[in-house]
Design a protein around this motif. Structure first.
Motif, PDB file in Angstrom:
ATOM      1  N   UNK A 311       3.574   9.178  -4.238  1.00  0.00           N
ATOM      2  CA  UNK A 311       3.434   8.416  -2.981  1.00  0.00           C
ATOM      3  C   UNK A 311       3.608   7.814  -2.313  1.00  0.00           C
ATOM      4  N   UNK A 312       5.136   7.593  -2.343  1.00  0.00           N
ATOM      5  CA  UNK A 312       5.759   6.678  -1.656  1.00  0.00           C
ATOM      6  C   UNK A 312       5.635   7.088  -0.315  1.00  0.00           C
ATOM      7  N   UNK A 313       6.735   5.599   0.721  1.00  0.00           N
ATOM      8  CA  UNK A 313       7.293   6.494   1.558  1.00  0.00           C
ATOM      9  C   UNK A 313       7.686   7.498   2.572  1.00  0.00           C
ATOM     10  N   UNK A 342       2.951  12.859  -0.974  1.00  0.00           N
ATOM     11  CA  UNK A 342       1.588  12.448   0.042  1.00  0.00           C
ATOM     12  C   UNK A 342       1.925  10.904   0.805  1.00  0.00           C
ATOM     13  N   UNK A 343       2.272  10.591   1.871  1.00  0.00           N
ATOM     14  CA  UNK A 343       2.796   9.446   2.315  1.00  0.00           C
ATOM     15  C   UNK A 343       1.328   8.310   2.086  1.00  0.00           C
ATOM     16  N   UNK A 344       1.302   7.725   1.333  1.00  0.00           N
ATOM     17  CA  UNK A 344      -0.093   6.614   1.475  1.00  0.00           C
ATOM     18  C   UNK A 344      -0.064   6.214   2.517  1.00  0.00           C
ATOM     19  N   UNK A 345       0.596   4.449   2.225  1.00  0.00           N
ATOM     20  CA  UNK A 345       1.277   3.557   3.465  1.00  0.00           C
ATOM     21  C   UNK A 345       0.860   4.191   5.159  1.00  0.00           C
ATOM     22  N   UNK A 346       1.523   5.540   5.382  1.00  0.00           N
ATOM     23  CA  UNK A 346       1.164   6.180   6.400  1.00  0.00           C
ATOM     24  C   UNK A 346       0.287   6.312   6.218  1.00  0.00           C
ATOM     25  N   UNK A 348      -2.430   6.251   5.546  1.00  0.00           N
ATOM     26  CA  UNK A 348      -3.503   5.189   5.231  1.00  0.00           C
ATOM     27  C   UNK A 348      -3.853   4.071   6.216  1.00  0.00           C
ATOM     28  N   UNK A 349      -2.656   3.841   6.820  1.00  0.00           N
ATOM     29  CA  UNK A 349      -2.897   2.928   8.151  1.00  0.00           C
ATOM     30  C   UNK A 349      -3.884   2.674   8.580  1.00  0.00           C
ATOM     31  N   UNK A 350      -3.457   1.821   8.536  1.00  0.00           N
ATOM     32  CA  UNK A 350      -5.049  -0.021  10.240  1.00  0.00           C
ATOM     33  C   UNK A 350      -5.610   0.532   8.707  1.00  0.00           C
ATOM     34  N   UNK A 351      -5.765   0.767   7.650  1.00  0.00           N
ATOM     35  CA  UNK A 351      -6.987   0.462   6.414  1.00  0.00           C
ATOM     36  C   UNK A 351      -8.146   1.874   6.544  1.00  0.00           C
ATOM     37  N   UNK A 352      -7.562   2.225   6.883  1.00  0.00           N
ATOM     38  CA  UNK A 352      -8.050   3.938   6.747  1.00  0.00           C
ATOM     39  C   UNK A 352      -7.366   4.876   5.676  1.00  0.00           C
ATOM     40  N   UNK A 353      -8.912   3.902   4.303  1.00  0.00           N
ATOM     41  CA  UNK A 353      -8.161   4.545   2.432  1.00  0.00           C
ATOM     42  C   UNK A 353      -8.904   5.659   2.676  1.00  0.00           C
ATOM     43  N   UNK A 354     -10.285   6.147   3.467  1.00  0.00           N
ATOM     44  CA  UNK A 354     -10.808   7.285   4.210  1.00  0.00           C
ATOM     45  C   UNK A 354     -10.491   8.926   3.924  1.00  0.00           C
ATOM     46  N   UNK A 355      -9.039   8.466   4.489  1.00  0.00           N
ATOM     47  CA  UNK A 355      -8.099   9.280   4.240  1.00  0.00           C
ATOM     48  C   UNK A 355      -7.100  10.364   3.228  1.00  0.00           C
ATOM     49  N   UNK A 356      -7.745   9.004   2.119  1.00  0.00           N
ATOM     50  CA  UNK A 356      -7.319   9.130   0.542  1.00  0.00           C
ATOM     51  C   UNK A 356      -7.847  11.046   0.541  1.00  0.00           C
ATOM     52  N   UNK A 357      -8.778  11.426   0.769  1.00  0.00           N
ATOM     53  CA  UNK A 357      -9.562  12.784   0.119  1.00  0.00           C
ATOM     54  C   UNK A 357      -9.083  13.732   1.229  1.00  0.00           C
ATOM     55  N   UNK A 358      -8.101  13.308   1.909  1.00  0.00           N
ATOM     56  CA  UNK A 358      -6.964  14.889   1.919  1.00  0.00           C
ATOM     57  C   UNK A 358      -6.059  15.400   1.148  1.00  0.00           C
ATOM     58  N   UNK A 359      -5.455  13.977  -0.165  1.00  0.00           N
ATOM     59  CA  UNK A 359      -4.946  14.025  -0.755  1.00  0.00           C
ATOM     60  C   UNK A 359      -5.640  14.819  -2.310  1.00  0.00           C
ATOM     61  N   UNK A 360      -7.114  13.939  -2.115  1.00  0.00           N
ATOM     62  CA  UNK A 360      -7.879  15.216  -3.097  1.00  0.00           C
ATOM     63  C   UNK A 360      -8.355  16.047  -3.405  1.00  0.00           C
ATOM     64  N   UNK A 361      -8.589  16.393  -2.029  1.00  0.00           N
ATOM     65  CA  UNK A 361      -8.617  17.840  -1.427  1.00  0.00           C
ATOM     66  C   UNK A 361      -7.238  18.721  -2.048  1.00  0.00           C
ATOM     67  N   UNK A 362      -6.227  18.505  -1.931  1.00  0.00           N
ATOM     68  CA  UNK A 362      -5.258  19.273  -1.801  1.00  0.00           C
ATOM     69  C   UNK A 362      -5.184  19.729  -3.117  1.00  0.00           C
TER      70      UNK A 362
END
Length: 599
Positions: A311-313, A342-346, A348-362
Motif C-alpha cells: 500500500x505504499x506510495x 495499490x497506491x493508497x494515498x494516491x 484515496x486522495x481528497x478523502x475518496x476512500x470509496x475507491x478502496x473498492x478498486x483494491x477489494x475487487x482486484x
C-alpha cells in the motif's frame, strides 16, 4: 498425574512465600507440589510436602513470567494481577494487568555506585516493557496458535507441555522462561504470554447468539520501535510482523480467518534524524533476494499461498522501495506468491476512500480461493484456509489496518451466511449495532498495535470506526503524528533498549561495569549541547530584535540579519547531524554514529 493431564493445563494461581534464603511458590491447585528457588545458590527444584518457614512473607500471584539476570543477580518476574478477557474454544483468556520484578539478592552492596545505577536502569527497562499494553495468556489454551494450526496438530504433540508446543514466534517471555524450562517436570509453572490485541465479544444477529473474536499476535523475532526496527534480517524475519485471526464460534461450529502484516521484506532503514519523515534507505551491501526468499519460504510453510498487498506510495521517497520489492518478489518465480500494489494515498486522495473498492475487487477472486477454516459442531472439517493476504505499508499500521478490516469484513459476511446466522439476502451493513461493534474493535486493534510499535494510537481510525474520513479525524491524526515525531526521535532509544533486554537480544553479565564497560555509560557529546544553546540563543535574539524596536534602523536590520543567519546556520548543522541528536539505542546499536566534523 499422567503426562496427558500435565499437558492440559498450567497451574493458575499461587502463593509466593518469600523467605530470606528461598522463594517457595505454592500452586493453589496442588499445595503439596512446591517450586523452591534458592536465592543464594540460584538452584530451582520441585519439592513435595516441603514445609515453608513461618518467617516467610506471603502474597498471591497469578503466574510466573520467568527469571532475568541483571547486575545484582537474578530477578523473579511474576504476574500479580490479571483481567478476564473472555473464552476461546471453551478456554479462558486473561490479560496481564500488573507484574512485579523481585530480586533474588536482598542487597546491592556488592555493586559499585555506577553498577547500582545501571542495575536500576535495567529494572526500569523491564518495567517499561511490562507496562506496554497488552500481554495475554491462558492456562489451558495455546493462544499462540490459530484454530487451524491446532486442528492440524497430532495427539502426540498435545502431550507436550504448553510452553514447549507454543509457536516460538509469538512467545514474548521465552527468554525469561529459559531457566525454568531447562528443568524437567516444571511445565505447569511455565506460562507463555503473547503481545498484541485480543477482543472477545458475545453477539447476536437474527436471534442467533455467537462469539466473535479478534486476536492479533505480534512476532517477537524482529521486535522493536517504529524507526529503529524496519525491514528484514538475514534470517528472513521482518519488523512489525503481526498475525491477526478472526474467529466465530456458534453452537459448536468454529470459523477462523487469518491475515498477516509485516514490514517490506528487504534490508532498508529509516533512522530518525529530526526530520519529520526521514528518507527510507535501501542497503547496498546485503543480499536482499536471499533474505526475501527465506521470508516467503517461512510464510508459505506457515500459511500457504500469499497475496502480497503493498500500500505504499508509488512515487516520491517510497517509490524505490516499492519497485525493489516488486522485482524481488518476481525473482521468487513462484505462482504461490502474487504481488498486488495499490497506491493508497494516491487512490484515496481528497478523502475518496470509496475507491478502496478498486483494491477489494482486484483481490476478490483470491479471497474466494483461499477460503477460511470451518469445523462443524459434529467434528466435520468443512473447509480449510489455503493462503493469506500479507499486507504492508511503510509502518504496517494505519493503511494496513484499514485494508485488513475490509478484507475481514467480507470474509465475516460469508462465514455468517454459511453458519446460517445471516440469511443469503442479508448484509452485515444492515445490522447497525453489530457494524458499530465491528468497526470499533478493528479500530481498537489498530490503536493497540500502533501504540506497541510507534508509541501512539493509529492514524485513519476515523474511517475504520465510522466508514468515513472526517476533518476531525485529520486533526486527530495531526496530533498523533506530532506525538510520534517526539517519541520516535527522543524516547524510542530507551524503548528499543527495553525490548532488546526483555527479549534477550542483549543479556547482562554480572561483571558489566567492572571487568568490561557498560553500554549505558555513554555520554552525550558536549558539542551538541553547545549547538542547541546557540540555536535557542539565536532564535531568542532574532525575535527580540524583531519585536522590541518601534522603528527599524540599518543597525537593527543588520542585527536581524546576523541572528537570523545564525539561527538558520545552526539549524542546518543540526539537521545534517540530526541522527546524533535523537535518542539512539545503546544495548544493541542499530547504526554507526556519525561524528561532527567528520565526513
Amino acid at each position: 498425574m499422567s503426562s496427558k493431564a500435565e499437558a492440559e493445563f498450567i497451574y493458575e494461581d499461587f502463593v509466593l512465600h518469600t523467605a530470606p534464603e528461598k522463594f517457595f511458590i505454592e500452586p493453589l491447585q496442588a499445595p503439596n507440589e512446591v517450586l523452591v528457588i534458592d536465592r543464594v545458590s540460584r538452584d530451582i527444584a520441585l519439592h513435595n510436602g516441603i514445609t515453608v518457614p513461618p518467617i516467610a512473607s506471603r502474597q498471591r500471584i497469578c503466574g510466573l513470567l520467568g527469571t532475568v539476570r541483571l547486575l545484582s543477580g537474578p530477578y523473579l518476574v511474576a504476574i500479580t494481577r490479571k483481567a478476564r478477557v473472555g473464552e476461546l474454544n471453551k478456554c479462558t483468556i486473561w490479560r496481564v494487568e500488573h507484574t512485579e520484578i523481585i530480586p533474588f539478592s536482598r542487597t546491592t552492596t556488592h555493586l559499585t555506585e555506577a553498577q547500582e545505577r545501571f542495575n536500576t536502569q535495567y529494572v526500569n527497562m523491564l518495567e517499561m516493557v511490562l507496562r506496554q499494553p497488552h500481554f495475554y495468556f491462558s492456562y489451558t489454551y495455546d493462544i499462540t496458535q490459530t484454530i487451524q494450526r491446532l486442528h492440524n496438530t497430532t495427539p502426540e504433540f498435545l502431550q507436550i507441555p504448553l510452553h514447549e508446543r507454543a509457536d516460538p514466534r509469538f512467545v514474548w517471555n521465552s527468554h525469561l522462561l529459559r531457566d525454568l524450562a531447562a528443568r524437567p517436570g516444571l511445565g505447569r509453572f511455565c506460562l507463555p504470554v503473547v503481545h498484541g490485541f485480543v477482543s472477545i465479544k458475545q453477539c447476536s444477529l437474527n436471534g442467533h447468539p455467537f462469539s466473535w473474536s479478534l486476536v492479533s499476535r505480534r512476532n517477537c523475532s524482529r521486535a522493536g520501535t517504529r524507526m529503529f526496527m524496519r525491514g528484514i534480517d538475514s534470517g528472513g524475519n521482518v519488523a512489525n510482523m503481526v498475525e491477526t485471526e478472526q474467529i466465530v464460534e456458534f453452537q459448536g461450529d468454529k470459523n477462523s480467518f487469518v491475515q498477516t502484516r509485516g514490514s517490506i521484506p528487504l534490508f532498508w532503514s529509516q533512522y530518525p534524524n529530526l526530520r519529520y519523515k526521514p528518507t527510507p534507505t535501501l542497503s547496498e551491501r546485503d543480499n536482499h533476494q536471499e533474505a526475501c526468499t527465506r521470508h516467503f519460504d517461512a510464510q508459505l510453510f506457515n500459511y500457504g499461498k500469499q497475496v502480497v498487498i503493498n500500500l505504499i506510495d508509488q512515487k516520491g521517497a517510497e517509490k524505490k522501495l516499492g519497485e525493489s520489492m516488486s522485482s524481488h518478489i518476481r525473482q521468487l518465480n513462484t505462482p504461490n506468491v502474487r504481488y498486488e500494489a495499490f497506491d493508497f494515498h494516491h487512490e484515496c486522495r481528497h478523502m475518496r476512500w470509496d475507491r478502496l473498492s478498486i483494491l477489494m475487487d482486484r483481490i476478490a477472486e483470491e479471497q474466494e480461493e483461499m477460503g477460511y477454516f470451518l469445523m462443524t459442531r459434529d467434528g466435520v472439517l468443512a473447509r480449510m484456509q489455503d493462503g493469506v493476504f500479507r499486507t504492508n505499508c511503510i509502518d504496517c499500521l494505519d493503511r494496513t489496518n484499514v485494508v485488513q478490516s475490509m478484507i475481514a469484513h467480507r470474509q465475516l459476511q460469508q462465514a455468517l451466511q454459511r453458519l446460517s446466522i445471516l440469511r443469503e439476502d442479508q448484509r452485515l451493513e444492515e445490522h447497525s449495532g453489530f457494524e458499530f461493534l465491528y468497526k470499533n474493535v478493528w479500530a481498537d486493534n489498530a490503536d493497540m498495535i500502533s501504540i506497541q510499535y510507534s508509541g501512539t494510537p493509529a492514524l485513519k481510525t476515523d474511517f475504520t470506526r465510522t466508514g468515513q474520513r472526517t476533518k476531525l479525524g485529520l486533526v486527530r491524526d495531526g496530533y498523533n503524528s506530532l506525538c510520534r515525531y517526539v517519541k520516535n526521535n527522543f524516547k524510542d532509544g530507551f524503548r528499543q533498549d527495553s525490548i532488546d533486554l526483555f527479549l534477550g537480544n542483549y543479556q547482562v553479565e554480572e561483571d558489566e561495569g567492572t571487568a568490561r564497560p557498560s553500554p549505558l555509560a555513554g555520554e552525550t557529546d558536549w558539542r551538541f549541547t553547545v549547538l542547541l544553546a546557540i540555536l535557542l540563543g539565536s532564535v531568542f535574539m532574532f525575535l527580540t530584535t524583531v519585536l522590541v524596536p518601534s522603528a527599524y534602523s540599518a543597525e537593527t536590520l543588520l542585527y536581524m540579519l546576523f541572528w537570523g543567519l545564525m539561527a538558520y546556520g545552526t539549524t542546518a548543522v543540526i539537521l545534517v547531524y540530526g541522527g546524533e541528536f535523537v535518542q539512539n539505542p545503546r544495548l544493541c546499536p542499530r547504526r554507526p554514529r556519525a561524528k561532527l566534523g567528520r565526513a
